[in-house]
Design a protein around this motif. Sequence first.
Motif, PDB file in Angstrom:
ATOM      1  N   ALA A  72       0.839  -1.203   0.000  1.00  0.00           N
ATOM      2  CA  ALA A  72       0.000   0.000   0.000  1.00  0.00           C
ATOM      3  C   ALA A  72       0.873   1.251   0.000  1.00  0.00           C
ATOM      4  CB  ALA A  72      -0.918  -0.005   1.228  1.00  0.00           C
ATOM      5  N   TYR A  73       1.931   1.199   0.802  1.00  0.00           N
ATOM      6  CA  TYR A  73       2.864   2.327   0.895  1.00  0.00           C
ATOM      7  C   TYR A  73       3.528   2.582  -0.463  1.00  0.00           C
ATOM      8  CZ  TYR A  73       7.411   4.492   1.915  1.00  0.00           C
ATOM      9  OH  TYR A  73       8.535   5.282   1.895  1.00  0.00           O
ATOM     10  N   ARG A  74       3.950   1.492  -1.110  1.00  0.00           N
ATOM     11  CA  ARG A  74       4.615   1.602  -2.419  1.00  0.00           C
ATOM     12  C   ARG A  74       3.666   2.233  -3.439  1.00  0.00           C
ATOM     13  NH1 ARG A  74       5.692  -3.192  -5.063  1.00  0.00           N
ATOM     14  NH2 ARG A  74       5.294  -4.228  -3.078  1.00  0.00           N
ATOM     15  N   SER A  75       2.399   1.816  -3.376  1.00  0.00           N
ATOM     16  CA  SER A  75       1.412   2.353  -4.301  1.00  0.00           C
ATOM     17  C   SER A  75       1.217   3.858  -4.060  1.00  0.00           C
ATOM     18  CB  SER A  75       0.092   1.598  -4.136  1.00  0.00           C
ATOM     19  OG  SER A  75      -0.941   2.280  -4.798  1.00  0.00           O
ATOM     20  N   LEU A  76       1.062   4.235  -2.774  1.00  0.00           N
ATOM     21  CA  LEU A  76       0.859   5.651  -2.442  1.00  0.00           C
ATOM     22  C   LEU A  76       2.064   6.487  -2.875  1.00  0.00           C
ATOM     23  CD1 LEU A  76      -0.742   5.302   1.110  1.00  0.00           C
ATOM     24  CD2 LEU A  76      -1.867   6.196  -0.942  1.00  0.00           C
ATOM     25  N   ARG A  77       3.223   5.907  -2.715  1.00  0.00           N
ATOM     26  CA  ARG A  77       4.444   6.609  -3.092  1.00  0.00           C
ATOM     27  C   ARG A  77       4.502   6.805  -4.606  1.00  0.00           C
ATOM     28  NH1 ARG A  77       9.819   6.641   0.372  1.00  0.00           N
ATOM     29  NH2 ARG A  77      10.902   7.922  -1.104  1.00  0.00           N
ATOM     30  N   ASN A  78       4.148   5.749  -5.328  1.00  0.00           N
ATOM     31  CA  ASN A  78       4.137   5.852  -6.805  1.00  0.00           C
ATOM     32  C   ASN A  78       3.128   6.887  -7.285  1.00  0.00           C
ATOM     33  OD1 ASN A  78       6.095   3.940  -7.004  1.00  0.00           O
ATOM     34  ND2 ASN A  78       4.702   2.245  -7.454  1.00  0.00           N
ATOM     35  N   GLN A  79       2.035   7.024  -6.523  1.00  0.00           N
ATOM     36  CA  GLN A  79       1.026   8.007  -6.907  1.00  0.00           C
ATOM     37  C   GLN A  79       1.386   9.421  -6.447  1.00  0.00           C
ATOM     38  OE1 GLN A  79      -3.059   6.754  -5.734  1.00  0.00           O
ATOM     39  NE2 GLN A  79      -2.123   4.755  -5.421  1.00  0.00           N
ATOM     40  N   GLY A  80       2.504   9.551  -5.772  1.00  0.00           N
ATOM     41  CA  GLY A  80       2.940  10.859  -5.283  1.00  0.00           C
ATOM     42  C   GLY A  80       2.165  11.344  -4.064  1.00  0.00           C
ATOM     43  N   LYS A  81       1.483  10.427  -3.384  1.00  0.00           N
ATOM     44  CA  LYS A  81       0.692  10.846  -2.222  1.00  0.00           C
ATOM     45  C   LYS A  81       1.488  10.774  -0.910  1.00  0.00           C
ATOM     46  CE  LYS A  81      -3.736   9.605  -4.249  1.00  0.00           C
ATOM     47  NZ  LYS A  81      -4.780   8.573  -4.343  1.00  0.00           N
ATOM     48  N   MET A  82       2.687  10.240  -0.979  1.00  0.00           N
ATOM     49  CA  MET A  82       3.508  10.075   0.222  1.00  0.00           C
ATOM     50  C   MET A  82       4.963  10.163  -0.184  1.00  0.00           C
ATOM     51  SD  MET A  82       2.428   6.947   2.658  1.00  0.00           S
ATOM     52  CE  MET A  82       2.791   7.186   4.362  1.00  0.00           C
ATOM     53  N   ASP A  83       5.794  10.827   0.597  1.00  0.00           N
ATOM     54  CA  ASP A  83       7.212  10.790   0.217  1.00  0.00           C
ATOM     55  C   ASP A  83       8.158  10.485   1.376  1.00  0.00           C
ATOM     56  OD1 ASP A  83       6.860  13.155   1.478  1.00  0.00           O
ATOM     57  OD2 ASP A  83       7.576  14.438  -0.153  1.00  0.00           O
ATOM     58  N   GLU A  84       7.602  10.280   2.543  1.00  0.00           N
ATOM     59  CA  GLU A  84       8.430   9.978   3.707  1.00  0.00           C
ATOM     60  C   GLU A  84       8.934   8.528   3.639  1.00  0.00           C
ATOM     61  OE1 GLU A  84       7.888  10.371   8.532  1.00  0.00           O
ATOM     62  OE2 GLU A  84       6.192  10.797   7.231  1.00  0.00           O
ATOM     63  N   ASP A  85      10.169   8.293   4.131  1.00  0.00           N
ATOM     64  CA  ASP A  85      10.700   6.928   4.170  1.00  0.00           C
ATOM     65  C   ASP A  85      10.161   6.182   5.385  1.00  0.00           C
ATOM     66  OD1 ASP A  85      12.243   6.987   1.874  1.00  0.00           O
ATOM     67  OD2 ASP A  85      13.926   7.936   2.916  1.00  0.00           O
ATOM     68  N   PHE A  86       9.873   4.911   5.199  1.00  0.00           N
ATOM     69  CA  PHE A  86       9.400   4.071   6.303  1.00  0.00           C
ATOM     70  C   PHE A  86      10.141   2.743   6.323  1.00  0.00           C
ATOM     71  CE2 PHE A  86       5.712   6.812   6.660  1.00  0.00           C
ATOM     72  CZ  PHE A  86       5.352   6.686   7.997  1.00  0.00           C
ATOM     73  N   ASP A  87      10.254   2.144   7.486  1.00  0.00           N
ATOM     74  CA  ASP A  87      10.730   0.769   7.591  1.00  0.00           C
ATOM     75  C   ASP A  87       9.540  -0.111   7.941  1.00  0.00           C
ATOM     76  OD1 ASP A  87      13.394   1.247   7.036  1.00  0.00           O
ATOM     77  OD2 ASP A  87      13.894   1.697   9.124  1.00  0.00           O
ATOM     78  N   PHE A  88       9.564  -1.330   7.425  1.00  0.00           N
ATOM     79  CA  PHE A  88       8.477  -2.270   7.702  1.00  0.00           C
ATOM     80  C   PHE A  88       9.062  -3.518   8.341  1.00  0.00           C
ATOM     81  CE2 PHE A  88       7.296   0.411   4.207  1.00  0.00           C
ATOM     82  CZ  PHE A  88       6.062   0.880   4.604  1.00  0.00           C
ATOM     83  N   ILE A  89       8.548  -3.867   9.500  1.00  0.00           N
ATOM     84  CA  ILE A  89       9.090  -5.043  10.184  1.00  0.00           C
ATOM     85  C   ILE A  89       7.984  -5.910  10.782  1.00  0.00           C
ATOM     86  CG2 ILE A  89       9.630  -3.617  12.234  1.00  0.00           C
ATOM     87  CD1 ILE A  89      11.968  -5.640  12.759  1.00  0.00           C
ATOM     88  N   ALA A  90       8.060  -7.180  10.469  1.00  0.00           N
ATOM     89  CA  ALA A  90       7.144  -8.168  11.043  1.00  0.00           C
ATOM     90  C   ALA A  90       7.940  -8.981  12.057  1.00  0.00           C
ATOM     91  CB  ALA A  90       6.607  -9.082   9.950  1.00  0.00           C
ATOM     92  N   ILE A  91       7.359  -9.196  13.235  1.00  0.00           N
ATOM     93  CA  ILE A  91       8.080  -9.919  14.283  1.00  0.00           C
ATOM     94  C   ILE A  91       7.247 -11.108  14.752  1.00  0.00           C
ATOM     95  CG2 ILE A  91       9.250  -9.713  16.521  1.00  0.00           C
ATOM     96  CD1 ILE A  91       9.335  -6.702  16.146  1.00  0.00           C
ATOM     97  N   GLY A  92       7.891 -12.245  14.859  1.00  0.00           N
ATOM     98  CA  GLY A  92       7.196 -13.419  15.374  1.00  0.00           C
ATOM     99  C   GLY A  92       8.111 -14.215  16.280  1.00  0.00           C
ATOM    100  N   GLY A  93       7.547 -14.959  17.184  1.00  0.00           N
ATOM    101  CA  GLY A  93       8.333 -15.890  17.982  1.00  0.00           C
ATOM    102  C   GLY A  93       8.601 -17.132  17.146  1.00  0.00           C
ATOM    103  N   ASP A  94       9.164 -18.163  17.741  1.00  0.00           N
ATOM    104  CA  ASP A  94       9.435 -19.353  16.920  1.00  0.00           C
ATOM    105  C   ASP A  94       8.134 -20.053  16.556  1.00  0.00           C
ATOM    106  OD1 ASP A  94      10.200 -19.743  19.893  1.00  0.00           O
ATOM    107  OD2 ASP A  94       9.541 -21.737  19.276  1.00  0.00           O
TER     108      ASP A  94
END
Lengths: 306, 94
Positions: A83-105
Amino acid sequence: MKLKEAAKKEERLTGGHRLCSGCGAGTVVRLVMRASDNPAVVGCSTGCLEVSTTIYPYTAWEDSFIHNAFENVAATISGVESAYRSLRNQGKMDEDFDFIAIGGDGGSYDIGFQSLSGAMERGHDMVYLCYDNGAYMNTGIQRSSATPKGANTTTSPAGEVIPGKQQYRKELTDIMAAHNIPYVAQASPFKPQDLMKKAKKAFETEGPAFLNVLAPCPRGWRSKAEEGIELTKIAADTCFWPLFEVENGEWKLNYNPKAKKPITDWLEPQGRFKHLFKPENEGLIEEIQEHVDERWETILHRCGEE
Amino acid sequence: MVKPGDGYKDIPKGGLILEAGNAKNYKTGGWRTKKPILDKETCINCHRCWAFCPDSSVLSEDGDVKAEIDYDHCKGCGICAHECPVNAIEMEKE
């Protein structure tokens, strides 16, 4: 990065969360989040970390956080990234973000495995962090496919007939490396700089990155709370938990113990392996040692250290 | 923040928590049975205690760990004292 310098950055996981005293997950997450230079979107699959850091109406996260079910954190975060990539491509967002998913074993090796595999294969620009404490600790210590052989858990109880878990743990780090993603690493909190360096590489990688980090659990390991970090060092010194990274298909060893210690050094301080030291289970320790030796040889070979 | 007794009109839509990091308002210091005491004279400022603390309770200011320990959140696990290379931290009974 020197620890002193790292400490100057903002804390991303606050105190006041309700992980157990001495829980390794808190340490691991704090160090990994230090390596992120952007605001992050964090998701946790069901597990100790999720339930303890977000007890309503509190959150210990300084970043945006999405609550998930057990099986879908990688899918959720990959969706956010898309979603972020799409918004960025559309010029609706330009801030950098990190995305992290965390799980236990449990959420990574078992229940969330297909969504993790899928997210990595689709090539999302995200980090997946698995904090591996070797069982479903949140629900009261049930065995997972990360539980080491011989460990006593409530679903692999050590008794007169069966001496704890009967299977060896599966090597999730190798399986993720087999996805041919740009960055995969296995780390441990006793080397905080190494862990932060790997996390930084993971965040900076364009495309998917996977981190597997050993996290001590005093309740489940039946070990002393203050000895958790020391145990992760023993895990590396006995070669039970080797530290390595796979960068664009190239394997590299990050820690080679000066003197390899016997596996009993790792087993003995943990109550979950207590029964292995009974005379009738002597052969089992030898078997475990042989398995660790074989695994270590494989890692050395892959890392070109022979 | 949502308080006990708040009705559905007071709770943000979707049960969202709008204040990031508000867990710092929740004190876990009461869990402690032993309290870490930092000897600032012996401390060599290596930051190992800061790095290992699971509860973000070893405070560091401008690269100086001798600042303070956050007793509101420290659960007294003792990792800081155990990992200190110069034994600058003692665990004292509460």
